[in-house]
Design a protein around this motif. Sequence first.
Motif, PDB file in Angstrom:
ATOM      1  N   GLY A 284     -24.652  69.005  72.116  1.00 33.74           N
ATOM      2  CA  GLY A 284     -24.508  69.035  70.661  1.00 33.74           C
ATOM      3  C   GLY A 284     -24.168  70.421  70.188  1.00 33.74           C
ATOM      4  N   MET A 285     -24.223  70.624  68.860  1.00 37.63           N
ATOM      5  CA  MET A 285     -23.826  71.898  68.262  1.00 37.63           C
ATOM      6  C   MET A 285     -25.017  72.805  67.975  1.00 37.63           C
ATOM      7  SD  MET A 285     -20.509  71.630  68.063  1.00 37.63           S
ATOM      8  CE  MET A 285     -20.021  72.874  66.868  1.00 37.63           C
ATOM      9  N   ALA A 286     -26.182  72.500  68.544  1.00 43.08           N
ATOM     10  CA  ALA A 286     -27.393  73.227  68.170  1.00 43.08           C
ATOM     11  C   ALA A 286     -27.830  74.255  69.207  1.00 43.08           C
ATOM     12  CB  ALA A 286     -28.531  72.233  67.942  1.00 43.08           C
ATOM     13  N   CYS A 287     -26.955  74.619  70.148  1.00 43.52           N
ATOM     14  CA  CYS A 287     -27.318  75.630  71.144  1.00 43.52           C
ATOM     15  C   CYS A 287     -27.538  76.975  70.442  1.00 43.52           C
ATOM     16  CB  CYS A 287     -26.220  75.762  72.193  1.00 43.52           C
ATOM     17  SG  CYS A 287     -26.100  74.344  73.295  1.00 43.52           S
ATOM     18  N   GLY A 288     -28.692  77.600  70.694  1.00 44.00           N
ATOM     19  CA  GLY A 288     -29.060  78.799  69.969  1.00 44.00           C
ATOM     20  C   GLY A 288     -28.058  79.926  70.074  1.00 44.00           C
TER      21      GLY A 288
END
Length: 300
Positions: A284-288
Amino acid sequence: MAHTHSHGSATHAFGWAIVVNLAYTALEAGYGFHTNSLALLSDALHNLGDVLGLGLAWAAAKLAQRPPTQSHTYGWRRATLLSPLANSILLMGFAGALGWEAIRRFSAPPSIPAMPVMVVAGIGIFVNLGAAWLLRGGHGHDLNKRGAFLHLLADAAVSLAAVLAGAGMLAFGWAWLDPAIALLVGVVIAVGTFGLLRDSFNAAMDAVPAHIDQSEVQAFLSSQPGVEAVHHLHIWPLGANEIALTAHLVRPEDQDHDAFIDATTHALDHRFGINHATLQIERGMACGHDLHDAAPHHSH
């Protein structure tokens, strides 16, 4: 194994080119001292510089064969990118020096024995073209070979100019032909070398290779099955005929992870010639590290 064989063939070609040019340099210098010809001695000095340039290219090809180590994890492949940069700088320096000397001689062209110049320079044409023929394979995409190849063609042009100048001086007594043709050759060398200087500098600075369109590669990766986004895309040359790529692919469904990686890397190699691809798959697009500046080299 094919890659090793390619590097081995390159080093053998460089080795023979160095031997042939060194032998000719000794012959030219000997005749220059014997006839007191400044033209032959100057060209012999130039050819000695060419041998040093070929030596750079040969050393780079040898260094590229070194395997990776813990301190040089990519090996020494980049030597084949730095060598043509040094080679092109040498060529530019020679062109400038040749032009300056030609302009200086216009006011009082020296008396040069035409026939020895023509004979020795004529030999130089065949020597340099023969050495260039040894390095002809792959010079279109190998900057290291291209630098040496152009250097040898420039030498052949210098020798041809010396033959023409000698013929003019022998037939008409035109002493001014020597500096005039030297100046013309200097301009031709500078113009021809500019492209190599630009390409080798860009390669040393990790620029995307000129024959690859990064937007086309991004569009290709975005079109792969299940890929929803592509970011952190970087493409740069590792060495002669070796191109690296790193990219983050957002792919929520990746049950076929290994097969997808294999197919995509194979397609990148087949379609773009990118043969050292590293793909990071994200669900997803939530990688820190993608949400802040922890990775300062991200694309905007």
